[in-house]
Design a protein around this motif. Sequence first.
Motif, PDB file in Angstrom:
ATOM      1  N   VAL A  71      38.552  78.825  20.498  1.00 42.62           N
ATOM      2  CA  VAL A  71      38.345  78.648  22.246  1.00 42.62           C
ATOM      3  C   VAL A  71      37.021  78.513  22.790  1.00 42.62           C
ATOM      4  CG1 VAL A  71      39.150  79.090  24.287  1.00 42.62           C
ATOM      5  CG2 VAL A  71      41.180  78.556  22.644  1.00 42.62           C
ATOM      6  N   GLN A 118      49.448  77.563  20.661  1.00 43.36           N
ATOM      7  CA  GLN A 118      49.498  77.614  21.914  1.00 43.36           C
ATOM      8  C   GLN A 118      50.497  78.548  22.425  1.00 43.36           C
ATOM      9  OE1 GLN A 118      52.054  74.268  23.120  1.00 43.36           O
ATOM     10  NE2 GLN A 118      52.679  75.051  24.933  1.00 43.36           N
ATOM     11  N   SER A 139      39.801  72.405  20.893  1.00 46.79           N
ATOM     12  CA  SER A 139      41.287  72.129  21.321  1.00 46.79           C
ATOM     13  C   SER A 139      41.915  72.824  20.058  1.00 46.79           C
ATOM     14  CB  SER A 139      41.418  70.676  20.930  1.00 46.79           C
ATOM     15  OG  SER A 139      41.641  70.340  20.041  1.00 46.79           O
ATOM     16  N   ASN A 140      43.566  72.942  20.807  1.00 47.11           N
ATOM     17  CA  ASN A 140      44.310  73.590  20.104  1.00 47.11           C
ATOM     18  C   ASN A 140      44.790  72.653  18.390  1.00 47.11           C
ATOM     19  OD1 ASN A 140      44.562  75.485  22.020  1.00 47.11           O
ATOM     20  ND2 ASN A 140      46.976  75.020  22.270  1.00 47.11           N
ATOM     21  N   SER A 187      43.384  81.089  32.671  1.00 41.89           N
ATOM     22  CA  SER A 187      42.712  79.370  32.048  1.00 41.89           C
ATOM     23  C   SER A 187      42.218  79.260  29.769  1.00 41.89           C
ATOM     24  CB  SER A 187      42.260  77.900  32.395  1.00 41.89           C
ATOM     25  OG  SER A 187      40.894  79.358  32.866  1.00 41.89           O
ATOM     26  N   ARG A 188      41.381  78.393  30.052  1.00 45.81           N
ATOM     27  CA  ARG A 188      40.506  78.571  28.931  1.00 45.81           C
ATOM     28  C   ARG A 188      39.601  79.158  28.954  1.00 45.81           C
ATOM     29  NH1 ARG A 188      43.048  75.814  23.968  1.00 45.81           N
ATOM     30  NH2 ARG A 188      41.248  75.416  23.154  1.00 45.81           N
ATOM     31  N   TYR A 189      39.405  78.411  30.554  1.00 46.60           N
ATOM     32  CA  TYR A 189      37.941  78.218  30.383  1.00 46.60           C
ATOM     33  C   TYR A 189      37.356  80.136  30.955  1.00 46.60           C
ATOM     34  CZ  TYR A 189      33.691  78.975  33.904  1.00 46.60           C
ATOM     35  OH  TYR A 189      32.020  79.654  34.493  1.00 46.60           O
ATOM     36  N   LEU A 221      47.500  81.744  22.100  1.00 44.71           N
ATOM     37  CA  LEU A 221      46.754  81.555  23.476  1.00 44.71           C
ATOM     38  C   LEU A 221      47.615  81.927  24.620  1.00 44.71           C
ATOM     39  CD1 LEU A 221      43.936  81.494  24.005  1.00 44.71           C
ATOM     40  CD2 LEU A 221      44.938  78.569  24.403  1.00 44.71           C
TER      41      LEU A 221
END
Length: 92
Positions: free
Chosen positions: A38, A59, A43-44, A73-75, A62
């Motif tokens: 990530v 998913q 992307s996934n 969040s991914r961030y 994560l």
Amino acid sequence: MPSYQQCAASLESEHVRRDPSRNQVVLSQRQFQVAAMVAQGLSNKDIAARLNISPRTVQHTLSAVFHRLRVGSRYEVIVAVLNDRVTKRALP
């Protein structure tokens, strides 16, 4: 509505493993792999292809990373990885 202290106590009781010497969250090998990918901007779907697993598994993994890092969040996962806040569990 629960108080701040009740919420904090609830979070602490979830037994999220941390490395106390470095204040790092300890992730499983797979969780660490996914978090690192990530942080690379994948992307996934791309992560799934590289690890030969389904996007749904990515998913789910994560989601577990979000929970352990207490982020949403991914961030925030990227920030945690770049700030060396995660480490992986040693293999037995």
